[in-house]
Design an enzyme around this catalytic site. Structure first.
Site, PDB file in Angstrom:
ATOM      1  N   ASP A  44      42.139  33.260  56.838  1.00 36.37           N
ATOM      2  CA  ASP A  44      43.295  32.102  56.703  1.00 36.37           C
ATOM      3  C   ASP A  44      43.893  32.252  58.195  1.00 36.37           C
ATOM      4  O   ASP A  44      43.354  32.411  58.925  1.00 36.37           O
ATOM      5  CB  ASP A  44      44.452  34.578  57.039  1.00 36.37           C
ATOM      6  CG  ASP A  44      45.885  33.960  56.577  1.00 36.37           C
ATOM      7  OD1 ASP A  44      46.084  34.592  55.645  1.00 36.37           O
ATOM      8  OD2 ASP A  44      46.457  33.881  57.232  1.00 36.37           O
ATOM      9  N   ASP A  66      42.353  26.950  58.079  1.00 33.55           N
ATOM     10  CA  ASP A  66      43.530  26.220  57.432  1.00 33.55           C
ATOM     11  C   ASP A  66      43.062  25.796  56.236  1.00 33.55           C
ATOM     12  O   ASP A  66      41.950  24.606  56.145  1.00 33.55           O
ATOM     13  CB  ASP A  66      44.061  25.426  58.227  1.00 33.55           C
ATOM     14  CG  ASP A  66      45.458  24.421  58.195  1.00 33.55           C
ATOM     15  OD1 ASP A  66      45.995  24.359  57.321  1.00 33.55           O
ATOM     16  OD2 ASP A  66      46.328  23.721  58.980  1.00 33.55           O
ATOM     17  N   VAL A  67      43.053  25.968  55.183  1.00 34.96           N
ATOM     18  CA  VAL A  67      42.792  25.453  53.997  1.00 34.96           C
ATOM     19  C   VAL A  67      43.033  23.610  53.949  1.00 34.96           C
ATOM     20  O   VAL A  67      42.778  23.272  52.995  1.00 34.96           O
ATOM     21  CB  VAL A  67      42.799  26.248  52.748  1.00 34.96           C
ATOM     22  CG1 VAL A  67      42.938  27.300  52.754  1.00 34.96           C
ATOM     23  CG2 VAL A  67      44.685  26.166  52.154  1.00 34.96           C
ATOM     24  N   TYR A 174      57.414  22.649  46.689  1.00 34.10           N
ATOM     25  CA  TYR A 174      57.215  24.155  46.102  1.00 34.10           C
ATOM     26  C   TYR A 174      56.652  24.088  44.637  1.00 34.10           C
ATOM     27  O   TYR A 174      55.159  24.159  44.581  1.00 34.10           O
ATOM     28  CB  TYR A 174      58.020  25.099  46.168  1.00 34.10           C
ATOM     29  CG  TYR A 174      57.015  26.260  45.895  1.00 34.10           C
ATOM     30  CD1 TYR A 174      56.590  26.883  47.017  1.00 34.10           C
ATOM     31  CD2 TYR A 174      57.274  27.412  45.056  1.00 34.10           C
ATOM     32  CE1 TYR A 174      55.007  27.703  47.214  1.00 34.10           C
ATOM     33  CE2 TYR A 174      56.318  28.482  44.928  1.00 34.10           C
ATOM     34  CZ  TYR A 174      55.350  28.721  45.712  1.00 34.10           C
ATOM     35  OH  TYR A 174      54.865  30.073  45.712  1.00 34.10           O
ATOM     36  N   LYS A 178      52.784  23.930  42.841  1.00 31.91           N
ATOM     37  CA  LYS A 178      52.176  24.909  41.922  1.00 31.91           C
ATOM     38  C   LYS A 178      51.963  24.423  40.467  1.00 31.91           C
ATOM     39  O   LYS A 178      50.832  24.965  39.785  1.00 31.91           O
ATOM     40  CB  LYS A 178      52.880  25.947  41.932  1.00 31.91           C
ATOM     41  CG  LYS A 178      53.352  26.732  43.423  1.00 31.91           C
ATOM     42  CD  LYS A 178      52.008  26.981  43.925  1.00 31.91           C
ATOM     43  CE  LYS A 178      51.773  27.771  44.966  1.00 31.91           C
ATOM     44  NZ  LYS A 178      50.787  29.112  44.933  1.00 31.91           N
ATOM     45  N   THR A 209      55.843  40.483  49.454  1.00 27.98           N
ATOM     46  CA  THR A 209      54.505  39.240  50.503  1.00 27.98           C
ATOM     47  C   THR A 209      55.679  39.553  51.995  1.00 27.98           C
ATOM     48  O   THR A 209      56.398  39.120  52.006  1.00 27.98           O
ATOM     49  CB  THR A 209      54.009  38.410  49.744  1.00 27.98           C
ATOM     50  OG1 THR A 209      54.665  37.499  49.324  1.00 27.98           O
ATOM     51  CG2 THR A 209      52.986  38.485  48.608  1.00 27.98           C
TER      52      THR A 209
END
Length: 267
Positions: A44, A66-67, A174, A178, A209
């Site tokens: 994470d 950090d992806v 967003y 996705k 979440t």
């Protein structure tokens, strides 16, 4: 599935979960450990959050990641293989939304105005969402495939979004990120099944979440009502992700499972 079978579902597996410091990722990590995984790497960007969850997870290991940083993803995955000998399961739950865009939408709803977000959406906000959601998914998929190919097996589950299907007004970046995640995952799935690697997607609707907690109440109300299920729990979405990661889903390749509580259906 019986209790004994469920407990052994991931016996001896080595797993990595991104976005594991909270929400769906944390729930996935806890369930993997409870069902027999011998190692669960919790990655994470919030290292403290990952560490806190790892303390609740048998054989849990926390790492700050950090992806959006390709080299960092490669390093973490290579380290998992070096230390544990292989990587069997990856659940990629890391992602971001845009709280400012959400607030502009909520303000418009409260004021009775037409939502207007796109004309004020700046490049930095667009790139932030794309870097984490789409670029990050590519980085994780690429590293996972590299790690799994020598063993001829592996399961990768990506957390997408129901916004791909209903394309809500006011969050074009967003929804677009996705949509890219879904298409990317399905394309990779068709390629790597020949190597014994399965890639599938869960597309959650509203879920309780940290991201949802930051959603203004005016927007939350729009997702609630007597005709649909309440917001999903992270555990409910984790159950779907772990089904896809399990042998019970052996014939699912490039699937997108819509988990939106009846808010709409999609073919």
């Amino acid at each position: 599935m019986g209790t004994r079978a469920a407990a052994a579902r991931f016996m001896g597996k080595v797993a990595m979960v991104t976005g594991a410091g909270s929400g769906m990722g944390a729930a996935v990590a806890r369930h993997l450990a409870a069902e027999g995984a011998r190692a669960v790497v919790l990655a994470d960007v919030n290292g403290d959050g990952a560490s806190a969850v790892a303390k609740q997870v048998l054989a849990g290991e926390a790492v700050t990641l950090d992806v959006a940083e390709a080299a960092a993803v490669d390093t973490v995955v290579e380290d998992v293989v070096r230390r544990h000998g292989r990587l069997d399961i990856v659940v990629h739950a890391a992602g971001v939304d845009d709280p400012q865009a959400k607030q502009r939408l909520a303000d418009a709803l409260v004021d009775g105005r037409r939502p207007a977000v796109t004309d004020s959406l700046d490049d930095a906000s667009w790139r932030r969402v794309m870097r984490v959601n789409l670029d990050g998914t590519f980085h994780v998929l690429r590293a996972a495939v590299r790690a799994m190919q020598p063993f001829g097996a592996g399961a990768i589950v990506v957390i997408g979004s129901s916004s791909v299907f209903d394309t809500p007004v006011g969050i074009p970046h967003y929804a677009a990120s996705k949509a890219g995640v879904h298409a990317l995952s399905q394309s990779v799935a068709k390629e790597v099944i020949a190597s014994g690697i399965r890639v599938n997607v869960v597309a959650p609707g509203p879920t309780e979440t940290g991201m949802a907690a930051r959603t203004p109440q005016a927007l939350r109300a729009g997702f609630s009502g007597p005709g649909v299920r309440p917001y999903a729990t992270p555990e409910e979405i984790a159950d779907i992700a772990l089904f896809l990661a399990s042998d019970a889903a052996a014939n699912l390749v490039g699937a997108v499972l819509l988990a939106n509580g009846g808010r709409f259906t999609a073919a």
